[in-house]
Scaffold this motif. Structure first.
Motif, PDB file in Angstrom:
ATOM      1  N   GLU A   1       0.885  -1.156   0.154  1.00  0.00           N
ATOM      2  CA  GLU A   1      -0.054   0.023  -0.087  1.00  0.00           C
ATOM      3  C   GLU A   1       0.997   1.258   0.081  1.00  0.00           C
ATOM      4  OE1 GLU A   1       0.565  -1.406   2.921  1.00  0.00           O
ATOM      5  OE2 GLU A   1       0.195  -0.045   4.579  1.00  0.00           O
ATOM      6  N   LYS A   2       2.163   1.197   0.329  1.00  0.00           N
ATOM      7  CA  LYS A   2       2.928   2.199   0.018  1.00  0.00           C
ATOM      8  C   LYS A   2       4.222   1.820  -0.670  1.00  0.00           C
ATOM      9  CE  LYS A   2       1.363   5.672   2.142  1.00  0.00           C
ATOM     10  NZ  LYS A   2       0.967   6.968   1.497  1.00  0.00           N
ATOM     11  N   PRO A   3       5.069   2.523  -1.376  1.00  0.00           N
ATOM     12  CA  PRO A   3       6.307   1.971  -2.004  1.00  0.00           C
ATOM     13  C   PRO A   3       7.291   1.028  -1.086  1.00  0.00           C
ATOM     14  CG  PRO A   3       5.870   4.274  -2.673  1.00  0.00           C
ATOM     15  CD  PRO A   3       5.007   4.027  -1.692  1.00  0.00           C
ATOM     16  N   VAL A   4       7.180   1.626   0.034  1.00  0.00           N
ATOM     17  CA  VAL A   4       7.947   0.585   0.981  1.00  0.00           C
ATOM     18  C   VAL A   4       7.063   0.492   2.163  1.00  0.00           C
ATOM     19  CG1 VAL A   4       9.922   0.280   2.609  1.00  0.00           C
ATOM     20  CG2 VAL A   4      10.114   1.790   0.492  1.00  0.00           C
ATOM     21  N   SER A   5       6.511  -0.649   2.408  1.00  0.00           N
ATOM     22  CA  SER A   5       5.330  -0.924   3.222  1.00  0.00           C
ATOM     23  C   SER A   5       5.670  -1.915   4.450  1.00  0.00           C
ATOM     24  CB  SER A   5       4.364  -1.885   2.231  1.00  0.00           C
ATOM     25  OG  SER A   5       2.845  -1.489   2.466  1.00  0.00           O
ATOM     26  N   PRO A   6       4.782  -1.773   5.454  1.00  0.00           N
ATOM     27  CA  PRO A   6       3.534  -0.885   5.631  1.00  0.00           C
ATOM     28  C   PRO A   6       3.552   0.603   6.003  1.00  0.00           C
ATOM     29  CG  PRO A   6       4.023  -1.889   7.760  1.00  0.00           C
ATOM     30  CD  PRO A   6       5.115  -2.254   6.911  1.00  0.00           C
ATOM     31  N   GLU A   7       2.544   1.092   5.925  1.00  0.00           N
ATOM     32  CA  GLU A   7       2.331   2.614   5.831  1.00  0.00           C
ATOM     33  C   GLU A   7       3.060   3.024   7.315  1.00  0.00           C
ATOM     34  OE1 GLU A   7      -1.373   4.115   4.847  1.00  0.00           O
ATOM     35  OE2 GLU A   7      -0.776   6.197   4.980  1.00  0.00           O
ATOM     36  N   ARG A   8       2.488   2.333   8.349  1.00  0.00           N
ATOM     37  CA  ARG A   8       3.123   2.809   9.707  1.00  0.00           C
ATOM     38  C   ARG A   8       4.512   2.869   9.922  1.00  0.00           C
ATOM     39  NH1 ARG A   8       1.564  -2.253  10.503  1.00  0.00           N
ATOM     40  NH2 ARG A   8       2.865  -3.643  11.679  1.00  0.00           N
ATOM     41  N   TYR A   9       5.333   2.288   8.968  1.00  0.00           N
ATOM     42  CA  TYR A   9       6.747   2.604   8.968  1.00  0.00           C
ATOM     43  C   TYR A   9       7.463   3.588   7.711  1.00  0.00           C
ATOM     44  CZ  TYR A   9       6.986  -1.135  12.485  1.00  0.00           C
ATOM     45  OH  TYR A   9       7.008  -2.140  13.387  1.00  0.00           O
ATOM     46  N   TYR A  10       6.402   3.795   6.804  1.00  0.00           N
ATOM     47  CA  TYR A  10       6.887   4.256   5.714  1.00  0.00           C
ATOM     48  C   TYR A  10       7.660   5.611   5.891  1.00  0.00           C
ATOM     49  CZ  TYR A  10       6.349   6.309   0.993  1.00  0.00           C
ATOM     50  OH  TYR A  10       6.905   6.770  -0.281  1.00  0.00           O
ATOM     51  N   LYS A  11       7.135   6.447   6.907  1.00  0.00           N
ATOM     52  CA  LYS A  11       8.059   7.814   6.921  1.00  0.00           C
ATOM     53  C   LYS A  11       9.485   7.563   7.258  1.00  0.00           C
ATOM     54  CE  LYS A  11       5.143  11.692   8.215  1.00  0.00           C
ATOM     55  NZ  LYS A  11       3.681  11.166   8.683  1.00  0.00           N
ATOM     56  N   LYS A  12       9.841   6.493   8.092  1.00  0.00           N
ATOM     57  CA  LYS A  12      11.144   6.213   8.484  1.00  0.00           C
ATOM     58  C   LYS A  12      11.879   6.178   7.415  1.00  0.00           C
ATOM     59  CE  LYS A  12      10.515   3.594  12.759  1.00  0.00           C
ATOM     60  NZ  LYS A  12      10.959   2.501  13.547  1.00  0.00           N
ATOM     61  N   VAL A  13      11.489   5.902   6.065  1.00  0.00           N
ATOM     62  CA  VAL A  13      12.644   5.200   4.889  1.00  0.00           C
ATOM     63  C   VAL A  13      12.886   6.531   4.164  1.00  0.00           C
ATOM     64  CG1 VAL A  13      11.950   4.020   2.777  1.00  0.00           C
ATOM     65  CG2 VAL A  13      11.093   2.982   4.927  1.00  0.00           C
ATOM     66  N   HIS A  14      11.931   7.590   4.301  1.00  0.00           N
ATOM     67  CA  HIS A  14      12.565   8.808   3.428  1.00  0.00           C
ATOM     68  C   HIS A  14      12.601   8.536   1.986  1.00  0.00           C
ATOM     69  CE1 HIS A  14      13.550  10.943   7.020  1.00  0.00           C
ATOM     70  NE2 HIS A  14      13.838  10.046   7.350  1.00  0.00           N
ATOM     71  N   PHE A  15      11.569   7.882   1.497  1.00  0.00           N
ATOM     72  CA  PHE A  15      11.411   7.083   0.182  1.00  0.00           C
ATOM     73  C   PHE A  15      11.408   8.394  -0.686  1.00  0.00           C
ATOM     74  CE2 PHE A  15       9.330   5.413  -3.676  1.00  0.00           C
ATOM     75  CZ  PHE A  15      10.349   4.340  -3.709  1.00  0.00           C
ATOM     76  N   PRO A  16      12.079   8.354  -1.917  1.00  0.00           N
ATOM     77  CA  PRO A  16      12.252   9.588  -2.698  1.00  0.00           C
ATOM     78  C   PRO A  16      11.152   9.298  -3.915  1.00  0.00           C
ATOM     79  CG  PRO A  16      13.816   7.825  -3.581  1.00  0.00           C
ATOM     80  CD  PRO A  16      12.979   7.158  -2.272  1.00  0.00           C
ATOM     81  N   GLU A  17       9.715   9.762  -3.282  1.00  0.00           N
ATOM     82  CA  GLU A  17       8.603   9.781  -4.371  1.00  0.00           C
ATOM     83  C   GLU A  17       8.671  10.255  -5.572  1.00  0.00           C
ATOM     84  OE1 GLU A  17       5.019  10.568  -2.058  1.00  0.00           O
ATOM     85  OE2 GLU A  17       5.234   8.826  -0.865  1.00  0.00           O
ATOM     86  N   ASP A  18       9.254  11.575  -5.586  1.00  0.00           N
ATOM     87  CA  ASP A  18       9.575  12.343  -6.891  1.00  0.00           C
ATOM     88  C   ASP A  18      10.471  11.504  -7.898  1.00  0.00           C
ATOM     89  OD1 ASP A  18      11.818  12.568  -4.839  1.00  0.00           O
ATOM     90  OD2 ASP A  18      12.451  14.413  -5.883  1.00  0.00           O
ATOM     91  N   LYS A  19      11.388  10.841  -7.393  1.00  0.00           N
ATOM     92  CA  LYS A  19      12.154   9.854  -8.289  1.00  0.00           C
ATOM     93  C   LYS A  19      11.554   8.756  -8.479  1.00  0.00           C
ATOM     94  CE  LYS A  19      16.461  12.145  -6.984  1.00  0.00           C
ATOM     95  NZ  LYS A  19      16.685  12.167  -5.396  1.00  0.00           N
ATOM     96  N   CYS A  20      10.494   7.911  -7.931  1.00  0.00           N
ATOM     97  CA  CYS A  20       9.802   6.811  -8.170  1.00  0.00           C
ATOM     98  C   CYS A  20       8.359   6.901  -8.563  1.00  0.00           C
ATOM     99  CB  CYS A  20      10.173   5.910  -7.047  1.00  0.00           C
ATOM    100  SG  CYS A  20      11.953   5.502  -6.739  1.00  0.00           S
ATOM    101  N   LEU A  21       8.110   7.743  -9.544  1.00  0.00           N
ATOM    102  CA  LEU A  21       6.829   8.262  -9.566  1.00  0.00           C
ATOM    103  C   LEU A  21       5.666   6.869 -10.005  1.00  0.00           C
ATOM    104  CD1 LEU A  21       7.351  11.249 -11.888  1.00  0.00           C
ATOM    105  CD2 LEU A  21       6.537  11.278  -9.331  1.00  0.00           C
ATOM    106  N   VAL A  22       6.241   6.001 -10.722  1.00  0.00           N
ATOM    107  CA  VAL A  22       5.433   4.832 -11.063  1.00  0.00           C
ATOM    108  C   VAL A  22       5.327   4.034  -9.597  1.00  0.00           C
ATOM    109  CG1 VAL A  22       5.240   2.808 -12.394  1.00  0.00           C
ATOM    110  CG2 VAL A  22       6.269   4.721 -13.386  1.00  0.00           C
ATOM    111  N   ALA A  23       6.226   3.683  -8.911  1.00  0.00           N
ATOM    112  CA  ALA A  23       6.126   2.995  -7.797  1.00  0.00           C
ATOM    113  C   ALA A  23       4.877   3.801  -6.937  1.00  0.00           C
ATOM    114  CB  ALA A  23       7.356   3.003  -7.047  1.00  0.00           C
TER     115      ALA A  23
END
Ligand SMILES: *Cc1c(COP(=O)(O)O)cnc(C)c1O
Length: 387
Positions: free
Chosen positions: A331-353
């Motif tokens: 449900e998030k590019p790095v799942s689950p949602e409750r841990y997602y913030k810790k990852v600092h995932f670069p959404e702007d560079k992984c638009l499809v994901a």
């Protein structure tokens, strides 16, 4: 696999494991994948051992930008920096184009010292590496939901950029690449998970096969598993099946939430990474049986996935139909949602994901094909595109 789930429920609950089952599993894996096999508490511990064996703290590794928090945990436990690569929506894997983009972008985290999590820093691990050090030296292949990557293209890319390949078999034990080779027989190491809903599912447990000589010697786990963990793993399928029964009167979710509260059930993402603990004996026995069956069935387990409009509504409809879905991938590019913030995932560079994670739905392996027929119909009404 799903079809004989009920038969497996009893075989799982009453399985008796012996010390020799660990030895038998280890020998089987050594032979199947060719290397030094080490059994572990779970898949993330197995992956962490593989990463520790071939990389040094501060190194960067390329990771599929649509994955489980367990993978991020393994990367962090080895002291590495993830470089996220965007995916194709057709197979949920990175490809030569997105890998090239990822290399160019480098780790999103390189410039910021705040990103190495505080636990690592507290443990005296090196500070965040300087950007100059951050050319990736490894790549983790995931074969998302059992869809194989174009292995020839990935190998070519890895060779060109001097990347050590680690294969993560959590989704894809038994899966064949387009060129006929089996997943786990290509890379420098292969990590297996035997966790809930994985290609081999004994609720927890894992293994790593170190196929090339290690750069850093790896110690096999020597502590016994915790009794509470083993009990949870043993009774989860039974409790899960009760939850699914209760879902027909829409009480499955509440029942599961109670079990989580009293710690009889642990959410998959919360299963602790632990490099010291062994796999439970009964899990070793069951994992070996399933690994042997992989070959026989010839049909790799795979989660069919769909991209839908208005996923919340689809999930609600499925729930009304009496389905119990503890979760789906992802449900998030790095799942689950409750841990997602810790990852600092670069959404702007992984638009499809990022878009796929907002739209994807897929079904757990504990329902049979027939059980899922009404679910497929519901989903079809909302479909944006089918794989
Ligand atoms: C679940 C998972 C793992 C490891 O899982 P454990 O829960 O630690 O056994 C590794 N990689 C991927 C892609 C996964 O989905």
């Amino acid at each position: 696999m799903a079809a004989n789930y009920k038969g497996r429920l009893w075989a799982h609950t009453f399985a008796i494991g012996r010390e020799r089952d660990r030895g038998a599993l280890q020998r089987f894996l050594t032979k199947k994948y060719g290397g030094q096999a080490i059994l572990t508490k779970n898949g993330r511990s197995a992956l962490a051992l593989a990463l520790k064996a071939y990389f040094e703290p501060g190194d960067a590794v390329i990771v599929n930008g649509f994955t489980c928090y367990a993978v991020y945990e393994a990367v962090k436990a080895a002291g590495l920096v993830p470089v996220w690569a965007d995916i194709s929506s057709g197979d949920l894997n990175y490809n030569a184009t997105t890998l090239t983009a990822a290399l160019r972008a480098g780790p999103a985290v390189a410039a910021s010292p705040t990103v190495l999590d505080s636990r690592l820093r507290a443990a005296g691990d090196p500070p965040a590496p300087s950007p100059a050090r951050i050319k990736p030296v490894g790549i983790i292949i995931q074969n998302s939901l059992g869809n194989p990557v174009d292995i020839a293209a990935i190998e070519k890319f890895a060779k060109k950029h001097n990347l050590t390949i680690i294969e993560d078999l959590a989704h894809c034990a038994g899966v064949k690449y387009p060129d006929g080779r089996e997943a786990g027989t290509v890379g420098t190491a292969a990590a297996l998970s035997f966790g809930k809903d994985k290609a081999i599912d004994t609720i927890s447990g894992g293994a790593v096969v170190l196929r090339d000589p290690c750069k850093t010697a790896i110690k096999a786990p020597s502590k016994l598993p915790k009794v509470s963990d083993t009990l949870r793993a043993r009774f989860y399928p039974l409790l899960g099946s009760i939850a699914r029964g209760l879902s027909h009167v829409r009480l499955g979710g509440a029942f599961m939430r109670c079990l989580v509260k009293i710690h009889w059930v642990e959410k998959s993402a919360d299963n602790k990474l632990d490099l010291e603990r062994k796999i439970a004996k009964f899990e070793a026995k069951l994992a070996l049986k399933q690994l042997k069956n992989l070959k026989k069935s010839g049909e790799p387990p795979l989660r069919e996935f769909y991209l839908v409009r208005d996923r919340a509504e689809v999930l609600k409809k499925l729930q009304e139909k009496g389905y119990y879905f503890g979760g789906f991938w992802y449900e998030k590019p790095v799942s689950p949602e409750r841990y997602y913030k810790k990852v600092h995932f670069p959404e702007d560079k992984c638009l499809v994901a990022t878009e796929v994670a907002a739209k994807i739905i897929n079904f757990p392996t504990y329902y049979s094909k027939k059980d899922l027929e009404p679910a497929h119909k519901i989903v079809a009404e909302y479909m944006e595109g089918e794989k």
